[in-house]
Design a protein around this motif. Sequence first.
Motif, PDB file in Angstrom:
ATOM      1  N   GLY B 194       0.828  -1.202   0.000  1.00 21.86           N
ATOM      2  CA  GLY B 194       0.000   0.000   0.000  1.00 21.86           C
ATOM      3  C   GLY B 194       0.859   1.247   0.000  1.00 21.86           C
ATOM      4  N   VAL B 195       0.299   2.308  -0.519  1.00 25.87           N
ATOM      5  CA  VAL B 195       1.054   3.563  -0.597  1.00 25.87           C
ATOM      6  C   VAL B 195       0.249   4.701   0.022  1.00 25.87           C
ATOM      7  CG1 VAL B 195       1.998   5.279  -2.168  1.00 25.87           C
ATOM      8  CG2 VAL B 195       2.274   2.844  -2.684  1.00 25.87           C
ATOM      9  N   VAL B 257       4.169   1.872   2.114  1.00 24.56           N
ATOM     10  CA  VAL B 257       5.257   2.783   1.778  1.00 24.56           C
ATOM     11  C   VAL B 257       4.686   4.202   1.815  1.00 24.56           C
ATOM     12  CG1 VAL B 257       6.821   3.509  -0.042  1.00 24.56           C
ATOM     13  CG2 VAL B 257       6.424   1.074   0.368  1.00 24.56           C
ATOM     14  N   CYS B 258       5.317   5.055   2.607  1.00 16.86           N
ATOM     15  CA  CYS B 258       4.755   6.392   2.798  1.00 16.86           C
ATOM     16  C   CYS B 258       5.589   7.478   2.121  1.00 16.86           C
ATOM     17  CB  CYS B 258       4.652   6.717   4.278  1.00 16.86           C
ATOM     18  SG  CYS B 258       3.602   5.569   5.176  1.00 16.86           S
ATOM     19  N   GLY B 259       4.921   8.528   1.761  1.00 18.67           N
ATOM     20  CA  GLY B 259       5.576   9.636   1.088  1.00 18.67           C
ATOM     21  C   GLY B 259       6.485  10.438   1.997  1.00 18.67           C
ATOM     22  N   VAL B 267       0.534   6.558  10.323  1.00 16.13           N
ATOM     23  CA  VAL B 267       0.206   5.167  10.014  1.00 16.13           C
ATOM     24  C   VAL B 267       0.540   4.271  11.204  1.00 16.13           C
ATOM     25  CG1 VAL B 267       0.926   3.176   8.616  1.00 16.13           C
ATOM     26  CG2 VAL B 267       0.379   5.362   7.511  1.00 16.13           C
ATOM     27  N   LEU B 268       1.698   4.517  11.769  1.00 16.83           N
ATOM     28  CA  LEU B 268       2.131   3.732  12.924  1.00 16.83           C
ATOM     29  C   LEU B 268       1.142   3.865  14.079  1.00 16.83           C
ATOM     30  CD1 LEU B 268       4.700   2.393  12.161  1.00 16.83           C
ATOM     31  CD2 LEU B 268       6.003   4.150  13.361  1.00 16.83           C
ATOM     32  N   MET B 285       7.160   2.037   6.002  1.00 17.48           N
ATOM     33  CA  MET B 285       8.345   2.720   5.513  1.00 17.48           C
ATOM     34  C   MET B 285       8.041   4.214   5.387  1.00 17.48           C
ATOM     35  SD  MET B 285      11.408   2.107   4.162  1.00 17.48           S
ATOM     36  CE  MET B 285      12.630   3.210   3.453  1.00 17.48           C
ATOM     37  N   GLY B 286       8.920   5.042   5.911  1.00 18.36           N
ATOM     38  CA  GLY B 286       8.740   6.477   5.779  1.00 18.36           C
ATOM     39  C   GLY B 286       9.637   7.045   4.690  1.00 18.36           C
TER      40      GLY B 286
END
Lengths: 349, 349
Positions: B194-195, B257-259, B267-268, B285-286
């Motif tokens: 997911g993004v 996966v985050c922007g 998200v966390l 992932m940041g």
Amino acid sequence: MAVKHRVSRRSRSRSVGISDVAAAAGVSTASVSRFMHDPMRVSPKLRDRVEAAIKELNYIPHRAGRALASRQSLIVGAIVPTLENAIFSRQVMTFQQNLRDAGYTLLLATSEYDPELEFRQARVMLEHGVDALMLVGQKRGSEFYEMLERASIPFITTWIYSKNSIHPCCGFSHETAMKRVVDYVVELGHRNIGVVTGFANVNDRVAARLKGIRKALKEHGLELMRDKIAYSEYTFDAGGEALARLLEKGERPTAIVCGNDILAAGVLTEARKRNIKVPEELSVMGFGDLDIAAQLDPPLSTVRTPKAEIGEAAATYLLNSLEGRKTESRIEVDIKFCWRDSFGRASKK
Amino acid sequence: MAVKHRVSRRSRSRSVGISDVAAAAGVSTASVSRFMHDPMRVSPKLRDRVEAAIKELNYIPHRAGRALASRQSLIVGAIVPTLENAIFSRQVMTFQQNLRDAGYTLLLATSEYDPELEFRQARVMLEHGVDALMLVGQKRGSEFYEMLERASIPFITTWIYSKNSIHPCCGFSHETAMKRVVDYVVELGHRNIGVVTGFANVNDRVAARLKGIRKALKEHGLELMRDKIAYSEYTFDAGGEALARLLEKGERPTAIVCGNDILAAGVLTEARKRNIKVPEELSVMGFGDLDIAAQLDPPLSTVRTPKAEIGEAAATYLLNSLEGRKTESRIEVDIKFCWRDSFGRASKK
DNA sequence: TATAGTTGTGTAAACGCTTACACGGTAAAC
DNA sequence: GTTTACCGTGTAAGCGTTTACACAACTATA
């Protein structure tokens, strides 16, 4: 020793000036100037011609000329200690937005908590003819304020409030804030309280907070022993190390009051590393309510300070002064105590 | 008795100018000017007299005059989207420090991710006669670059790098960065990814990162479905909400996966709220490696971007250009992948 | 000694704009 | 038909610097 070498001269080509526009439109420079400031002050016919000429020539007015002639730069200065801290960057941002909406531009410098550097930067700002100036804190030599006095521009000191302040100010009383914090901390049963703080010698806000802590303790018949204070830089790691130092000495405190959220976050991390349970074994209090405070685990108790509001109020004050409007020169903003999970009652022995 | 004071007008009193100093010292203004720029260029006798006069009169030179005559303002502009994000404030800070050390002052504006506002601010900066300009990103209308072209001042675009860039730039390839991230993510066994990202339409860096993600997935025979992307504002809460939206649709991803790190932190928090274990059930992932990333629980995997270095490199490039030194106009900075506890192998079904 | 540099200084013309003042023209008031 | 007022415009004098140029007084060179 200094080898003087000729720096290649920059292009000196004349740019399009008001006189070029005037010539192209067949009017006087005065009319163009009038048009620029208020198109309705010139006749429609002339208006069209000037407008066309401006577009045609891509005319961009030059504010240095205007500044010289009108004695107004439309620039406002701000000097803050750092932008690494969200506190100041948020303040600067709203300050700038408010200025911009009023037609002013922001000249920005950082002082890195160095009084001498701050002074030099202020001087440069005056050389640039800033119309007003925003500062952080009030502790500076008299020659600084005398310089401002001579420049006779409005200025404001921020993150400071006292109803007897000599200088215009906008903020809150750090002393009272911290006193209230510690009052409550004591009420929660804590008697052995540690303090992690920035260095008080460079920063009047830190000093005021310490004063507040001492005052509260004293009222409760307690005292802040030297070995219960750890001074630290404003970084996560340094905050953690400060806790470590505190723990090495004597009995472990049941609560740690920190000078800001960065330090508190470091303390939290260090506590986790040492398997000290927060808040059961150790309560932790921050200051400032950065965005991260609520994201930490456990969420950090802290004092919310209105960063944006301070920036805005400072801008408003300065703009009012510039416009000759009467305004209150000592502005108090509200703070809010955020009691989150990182702080609890003192554990019963 | 009859005090006639016009209050509305600002004080127009002449301030101490170079001619006053010249008169007091009994020399010409030219000599004073020469003294100001290089005391060694005038004779010792004259030097002393001028020095004394300056001190006596508290003379502060007025840079508007200098700017007019010398066609140099000694001001450099910067326009960044916001200062709320540590990314830009850090960059601005080092940029300013480097400029200051070279005798320049920073004129700062924020664009709030609004192209129109950015354009207006740039124009104001040109009016102020900035000697150079730092921008963020490259996506803007041609009239913007044409305006800069006409002003013929050096400028640089930051957070962007491409070896074929038309404009001077300083940064890294967001596309490549994200491709490498996702390459590795896939290698760790993740297939359902997911993004959570900012809005791509306003920001070329976001768009580039998305492109990198798609490219990586494609190479591995995967595809980024529309319902696996959640667009979000850059706040903690919005990041959490974005995750919520993602979870509502279809099968739960094994990795997000985050922007940027703000979104990832959100998200966390949201995952914790939902009792989804990170990284066992969900890897996160940041991007950016803000200071908070390492303080989160679990510590956030992210991509470290050299914010300060970009500010410094941008300053260096502009200063070099101003001094007529030859410099590389496309500067690539290093990024580093920080794999921390928030990211792990895909859970085996 | 004559000549050519060099050095230190002053004079004055920009730089691009604003604005006090003057002036002609038109409209309003008598 | 004056007088008065006002409006739109132009003229020109600044605002505080820098810097090209001129020049006088030296110093070094031939």
